[in-house]
Design a protein around this motif. Structure first.
Motif, PDB file in Angstrom:
ATOM      1  N   HIS A 516       0.855  -1.310  -0.029  1.00 20.71           N
ATOM      2  CA  HIS A 516      -0.113   0.001   0.089  1.00 20.71           C
ATOM      3  C   HIS A 516       0.943   1.143  -0.036  1.00 20.71           C
ATOM      4  O   HIS A 516       0.571   2.374  -0.635  1.00 20.71           O
ATOM      5  CB  HIS A 516      -0.856  -0.110   1.237  1.00 20.71           C
ATOM      6  N   SER A 556      -8.801  -2.705  -0.221  1.00 19.70           N
ATOM      7  CA  SER A 556      -7.858  -1.571  -0.207  1.00 19.70           C
ATOM      8  C   SER A 556      -7.680  -0.961  -1.548  1.00 19.70           C
ATOM      9  O   SER A 556      -7.588   0.394  -1.417  1.00 19.70           O
ATOM     10  CB  SER A 556      -6.440  -2.055   0.194  1.00 19.70           C
ATOM     11  N   ALA A 557      -7.751  -1.605  -2.831  1.00 19.18           N
ATOM     12  CA  ALA A 557      -7.580  -0.741  -3.804  1.00 19.18           C
ATOM     13  C   ALA A 557      -8.884   0.025  -4.256  1.00 19.18           C
ATOM     14  O   ALA A 557      -8.946   0.977  -4.440  1.00 19.18           O
ATOM     15  CB  ALA A 557      -6.854  -1.549  -5.128  1.00 19.18           C
ATOM     16  N   GLN A 684       0.828 -10.167  -6.488  1.00 23.66           N
ATOM     17  CA  GLN A 684      -0.393 -10.682  -5.924  1.00 23.66           C
ATOM     18  C   GLN A 684      -0.771 -11.955  -6.513  1.00 23.66           C
ATOM     19  O   GLN A 684      -1.374 -12.798  -5.847  1.00 23.66           O
ATOM     20  CB  GLN A 684      -1.371  -9.384  -5.940  1.00 23.66           C
ATOM     21  N   VAL A 747      -7.543  -7.135  -6.342  1.00 20.91           N
ATOM     22  CA  VAL A 747      -6.790  -8.402  -6.969  1.00 20.91           C
ATOM     23  C   VAL A 747      -6.258  -9.254  -6.122  1.00 20.91           C
ATOM     24  O   VAL A 747      -5.813 -10.490  -6.524  1.00 20.91           O
ATOM     25  CB  VAL A 747      -5.648  -7.671  -7.830  1.00 20.91           C
TER      26      VAL A 747
HETATM   27  N1  MCN Z   1      -3.631  -3.230  -6.948  1.00 21.25           N
HETATM   28  C1  MCN Z   1      -3.106  -2.440  -7.918  1.00 21.25           C
HETATM   29  N2  MCN Z   1      -4.052  -2.532  -9.070  1.00 21.25           N
HETATM   30  C2  MCN Z   1      -5.448  -2.768  -8.742  1.00 21.25           C
HETATM   31  C3  MCN Z   1      -5.736  -3.486  -7.622  1.00 21.25           C
HETATM   32  C4  MCN Z   1      -4.686  -3.571  -6.590  1.00 21.25           C
HETATM   33  O1  MCN Z   1      -2.108  -1.893  -8.112  1.00 21.25           O
HETATM   34  N3  MCN Z   1      -6.210  -2.775  -9.965  1.00 21.25           N
HETATM   35  C5  MCN Z   1      -2.444  -3.253  -5.724  1.00 21.25           C
HETATM   36  C6  MCN Z   1      -3.060  -2.413  -4.691  1.00 21.25           C
HETATM   37  O2  MCN Z   1      -2.985  -1.072  -4.359  1.00 21.25           O
HETATM   38  C7  MCN Z   1      -2.368  -3.239  -3.184  1.00 21.25           C
HETATM   39  C8  MCN Z   1      -2.457  -4.705  -3.821  1.00 21.25           C
HETATM   40  O3  MCN Z   1      -2.433  -4.575  -5.370  1.00 21.25           O
HETATM   41  O4  MCN Z   1      -1.050  -2.752  -3.084  1.00 21.25           O
HETATM   42  C9  MCN Z   1      -3.739  -5.503  -3.520  1.00 21.25           C
HETATM   43  O5  MCN Z   1      -4.684  -4.635  -3.448  1.00 21.25           O
HETATM   44  P1  MCN Z   1      -6.341  -5.355  -3.180  1.00 21.25           P
HETATM   45  O6  MCN Z   1      -6.690  -6.273  -4.199  1.00 21.25           O
HETATM   46  O7  MCN Z   1      -7.167  -4.089  -3.056  1.00 21.25           O
HETATM   47  O8  MCN Z   1      -6.161  -6.170  -1.923  1.00 21.25           O
HETATM   48  P2  MCN Z   1      -5.821  -5.790  -0.428  1.00 21.25           P
HETATM   49  O9  MCN Z   1      -4.737  -4.640  -0.345  1.00 21.25           O
HETATM   50  O10 MCN Z   1      -7.067  -5.343   0.205  1.00 21.25           O
HETATM   51  O11 MCN Z   1      -5.320  -7.016   0.229  1.00 21.25           O
HETATM   52  C10 MCN Z   1      -6.240  -7.917   0.828  1.00 21.25           C
HETATM   53  C11 MCN Z   1      -6.328  -9.179  -0.009  1.00 21.25           C
HETATM   54  C12 MCN Z   1      -6.489 -10.425   0.627  1.00 21.25           C
HETATM   55  S1  MCN Z   1      -8.326 -10.395   1.163  1.00 21.25           S
HETATM   56  C13 MCN Z   1      -5.584 -11.492   1.077  1.00 21.25           C
HETATM   57  S2  MCN Z   1      -6.371 -12.808   2.342  1.00 21.25           S
HETATM   58  C14 MCN Z   1      -4.273 -11.505   1.071  1.00 21.25           C
HETATM   59  C15 MCN Z   1      -3.812 -10.602  -0.393  1.00 21.25           C
HETATM   60  O12 MCN Z   1      -4.620  -9.217  -0.218  1.00 21.25           O
HETATM   61  N4  MCN Z   1      -3.423 -11.397   1.873  1.00 21.25           N
HETATM   62  C16 MCN Z   1      -2.152 -11.273   1.590  1.00 21.25           C
HETATM   63  N5  MCN Z   1      -2.687 -10.384  -0.670  1.00 21.25           N
HETATM   64  C17 MCN Z   1      -1.395 -10.705   0.486  1.00 21.25           C
HETATM   65  N6  MCN Z   1      -0.532 -10.424   0.265  1.00 21.25           N
HETATM   66  C18 MCN Z   1       0.721 -10.564   1.032  1.00 21.25           C
HETATM   67  N7  MCN Z   1       1.844 -10.102   0.730  1.00 21.25           N
HETATM   68  N8  MCN Z   1       0.113 -10.951   2.100  1.00 21.25           N
HETATM   69  C19 MCN Z   1      -1.055 -11.295   2.530  1.00 21.25           C
HETATM   70  O13 MCN Z   1      -1.465 -11.644   4.029  1.00 21.25           O
END
Ligand code: MCN
Length: 794
Positions: A516, A556-557, A684, A747
């Protein structure tokens, strides 16, 4: 990798670039600060004595030997906790009609319901003394029969886990039109059915859970550092439901958190006990889970037993689906234990397909096992798995190509927004484009030819295709509330310029490895036109960040990022007003590019937003009625989930002699809308694919019939190592979300959702010559070897 340094590039190019992760240097060099790195003077150490039986009445708990152990400061039991009159309840955060919610205490009284239940809290001057003394607590039990299987639990043959739920049913949930589904099946040319187990899996974050609580008896303030995915939710639950303190007297700090995968969302008894001990003793108290303790107490995932049926017409169009699932909930209801197997599962059963009728029933069962809750992919992984397995079984029984059958049923690109028959509206999608791209990348037709050639040589290649769609970023709050949620789906952020022109983002989400600090800075750099390096991102401290919901559900995104973008836009608009004042121009005549406001047609009349910020804080010359300062808070409550999707293709070879599976290739095409940072998104996807393959081939949280966890250590629970996985071939299509301010979709879980059905499909496809259409996970060599020996070679 970033081709040039970020600050050299125009800020508008930063969004969408492969900017290197800023957080990695401290994380990779061991200088990041985790909960276990925080040191306070006079710290004491807590060990929790857990149950020796999966199910038993507590007859007597004798703490005298433990109390006499050298270094022990205090030993507390569940009765001691109850006597202090605190609310003493770990709550569920989602109600369902008819839900039974027995009290989940922070230390057990009267009865233990799984091996992880805490019976006594032992506080000592050293960690070793606390653990040694915990073993000296003498517990007299009256053992009861235990039940671990969700179907057996509700059969009437086992004792009740909770007196309040005599039949062990916590809820009985249905979604969809039963009568319409009956009609679909009555008119079908073909029907297929499959019995599925989605086994219990155990999260494996690198950092086990930990807490350090510091209660000040004079001010009655509680400060707690903990491994949290959502510090504000933990603050709220510690305040309201477990400890009964005013919320504004609690500070929750989540420093670096070494992974979560869902397991660090929840309010567990252990962190509440840590804080309660600190309150009793007036000293800082630290608790650090061992890996085995984590396996026993971190919420597990999945645990579904399902019968699923599909009705198809003569052309292979799906007419309807009927799904009945028994979901194991474990011994207690964790916060999203009810939402995950109900609304997060049943609402995604349509997958990528236009299916006119679906009915789903889910029976949530108490068992004498570790509580089950959301694990990466939560609910959506289980739902997509059901529809994808049905597609493969139907293709095999109809004798059509599995990719063709899927293509025939895809929701067409011009049908979006698309309302499914299971109560959700997919925001946008072009499923066929992603599927075509994945099949092209893998060379699907050539692979099928090679498969036929190899079969003639007695070699078993399998090709598995999985389409998936996910709901990411739970929202909107109003709808969630109507469906039973006790908290909304919004997110809150503050974007603040300082006087010198640097920017601080205070975000209510909480990173555990997702990057993030990099991607949020990219958003702000674009919105405000400032260099990436001038943006700092702060998360994980409830005293610095007023409100937030946290990081889970890939929110989060789409939700956090949305609130940051909107806060930045609010800041920009105030800056525009001030810039117009300074330039003596009308706001409507100002252009904004790369951080500079300039008067249309007079580019020399311009001012950079960082200079505007300086003026805003000087306050010497502001427009009439404008307050000094330049910052904004934005609460963003999206109008819908975002629905990322994709197609994954897995290619395996199964060794006919040993049953070993070699994953030869793995192609993942994901669509998460606009991409903030392609490198982070690929990361991811890599992590998600590894976890999805792990579930398909290796992982299982296994119990014996007495409720003893047989997989209690890392050498007993098979997490895939890098050497067991191929190089992942990833690519993306981009279908923006129409309602998200950035066009992004989440994602973080997508690849976990796609990888499991793709891998299982590949293995079953490899074994098709042996008459195999479906095998339950994990697909161990023994299971495959047996299937090949028992199967009829065709
Ligand atoms: N992102 C991006 N472009 C997009 C979507 C996302 O660049 N169109 C980036 C975001 O800005 C963020 C990352 O990708 O830096 C993941 O974003 P997002 O999909 O919003 O997920 P969250 O940040 O809310 O993370 C939660 C998600 C979940 S539910 C689990 S479970 C999980 C996961 O993320 N656990 C993780 N990935 C993980 N990755 C790590 N390293 N460790 C965990 O425990």
């Amino acid at each position: 990798m970033s081709e040039s340094t970020a600050e050299e590039r125009a800020a508008s190019e930063v969004f969408g670039s492969r900017v290197a992760r800023r957080e990695d240097v401290p994380l990779l060099t061991g200088t990041g600060e985790y909960t276990d790195d925080v040191r306070l003077a006079g710290e004491l150490h807590l060990a929790i004595r857990r149950s020796d039986h999966a199910h038993a009445r507590l007859v007597n708990v004798d703490t005298s030997a433990a109390e006499a152990h050298e270094g022990v400061v205090a030993v507390f039991t569940g009765d001691d906790v109850a006597e202090t009159g605190i609310p003493n309840s770990i709550p569920t955060a989602w109600s369902l009609p008819g839900l039974v919610t027995p009290q989940y205490r922070i230390l057990a009284v009267d009865k233990v319901r799984h091996l992880g239940d805490g019976i006594a809290a032992v506080v000592a001057e050293s960690r070793e003394a606390a653990h040694d003394a915990a073993a000296l607590v003498e517990v007299e039990y009256d053992p009861l029969d235990a039940v671990v299987d969700p179907v057996a639990a509700v059969s009437g043959d086992y004792p009740s886990v909770h007196e309040e739920a005599e039949d062990n049913v916590a809820f009985d949930f249905t979604l969809g039109d039963d009568a319409l589904v009956d009609e679909a099946f009555a008119s079908a040319s073909h029907t297929v059915s499959v019995d599925l187990r989605q086994q219990r899996v155990i999260p494996n974050a690198m950092e086990p859970r930990a807490a350090l609580a510091d209660f000040d008896p004079h001010t009655e303030d509680l400060r707690i550092w903990m491994t949290s995915q959502n510090p504000h939710l933990h603050r709220m639950l510690l305040a309201g439901t477990s400890l009964g303190l005013p919320e504004n007297k609690i500070q929750v700090i989540a420093p670096e958190v070494g992974g979560g995968f869902g397991s660090k969302i929840y309010h567990y008894p252990d962190e509440a006990v840590t804080a309660w001990c600190s309150m009793q003793l007036g000293s800082p108290v630290r608790w650090q889970a061992t890996r085995s303790e984590g396996y026993l107490t971190d919420c597990h995932g999945r645990d579904h037993t399902t019968t699923a049926e599909m009705a198809l017409d003569a052309e292979g169009s799906v007419l309807g689906m009927r799904v009945e699932t028994h979901a194991g909930l474990g011994a207690h209801l964790s916060q999203f234990a009810t939402a995950t197997p109900s609304y997060l599962y049943a609402t995604i059963l349509s997958g990528q397909y236009a299916i006119p009728a679906i009915h789903c029933r889910v029976v949530g069962a108490f068992t004498n096992t570790t509580p089950v809750d959301a694990y990466r992919g939560a609910g959506r992984a289980e739902g997509n798995y059901v529809v994808e397995r049905l597609m493969d079984v139907a293709a095999a029984e109809l004798g059509v190509d599995a990719a063709d059958l899927r293509r025939r049923n895809l929701v067409p690109a011009d049908a979006f927004p698309y309302e499914t028959c299971v109560a959700v509206v997919y925001d946008s999608g072009d499923y066929e484009r992603a599927m075509d791209h994945a099949l092209d990348l893998v060379g699907y037709d050539d692979l099928r030819e090679r498969q036929a050639e190899l079969r003639d040589e007695g070699r078993y290649l399998g090709i598995g295709v999985a389409n998936f769609v996910e709901s990411a970023g739970l929202s909107p709050s109003k709808a969630a509330g109507q469906l039973g949620a006790v908290a909304g789906g919004w997110e809150s952020s503050i974007v603040r310029f300082d006087m010198s022109g640097t920017v601080t983002v205070l975000a209510g989400t909480a990173d555990q490895g997702q990057g993030h600090r990099t991607t949020y800075a990219q958003i702000v750099a674009r919105e405000l036109g400032v260099p990436l390096d001038s943006v700092e991102v702060v998360e994980g401290d409830t005293d610095q960040i007023p409100q937030g919901m946290g990081t889970y559900g890939s929110r989060s995104a789409p939700v956090g990022g949305g609130s940051i973008a909107l806060a930045a836009r609010d800041v920009r608009e105030k800056a525009r007003t001030l810039a117009a004042h300074k330039l003596e121009a009308s706001e409507d005549d100002l252009e904004f590019e790369n951080g500079t406001f300039s008067v249309t047609g007079a580019p020399d009349r311009s001012i950079h937003i960082q200079e505007v910020a300086h003026e805003a804080y000087l306050g010497f010359d502001l427009p009439e009625g404008m307050d000094p300062g330049l910052e904004a808070t934005h609460f963003y409550d999206p109008e819908n989930f975002t629905f990322p999707f994709g197609t994954h293709v897995c290619v395996v070879e199964v060794d006919a002699e040993t049953g070993e599976v070699a994953v030869e290739r793995y192609v993942a095409v994901d669509d998460c809308g606009e991409v903030i940072n392609p490198m982070i998104v690929e990361g991811q996807v890599h992590g998600g694919v590894a976890q999805g393959i792990g579930v398909a081939l290796y992982e299982e949280g296994a119990y014996d019939d007495d409720g003893r966890l047989r997989t209690r250590r890392m050498d007993e629970y098979a997490v895939p190592a890098a050497t067991m996985l191929p190089d992942f071939e990833t690519d993306a299509t981009v279908t923006p979300s129409p309602h998200n301010p950035l066009g992004v979709k989440g994602v973080g879980e997508s690849a976990t959702i796609g990888a499991t059905p793709a891998t299982v499909a590949a293995v079953c496809d490899a074994l098709a010559p042996f008459g195999v259409t479906h095998l339950d996970m994990p697909l161990t060599p023994e299971k495959l070897w047996t299937a090949m020996r028992e199967g009829e070679v065709s």
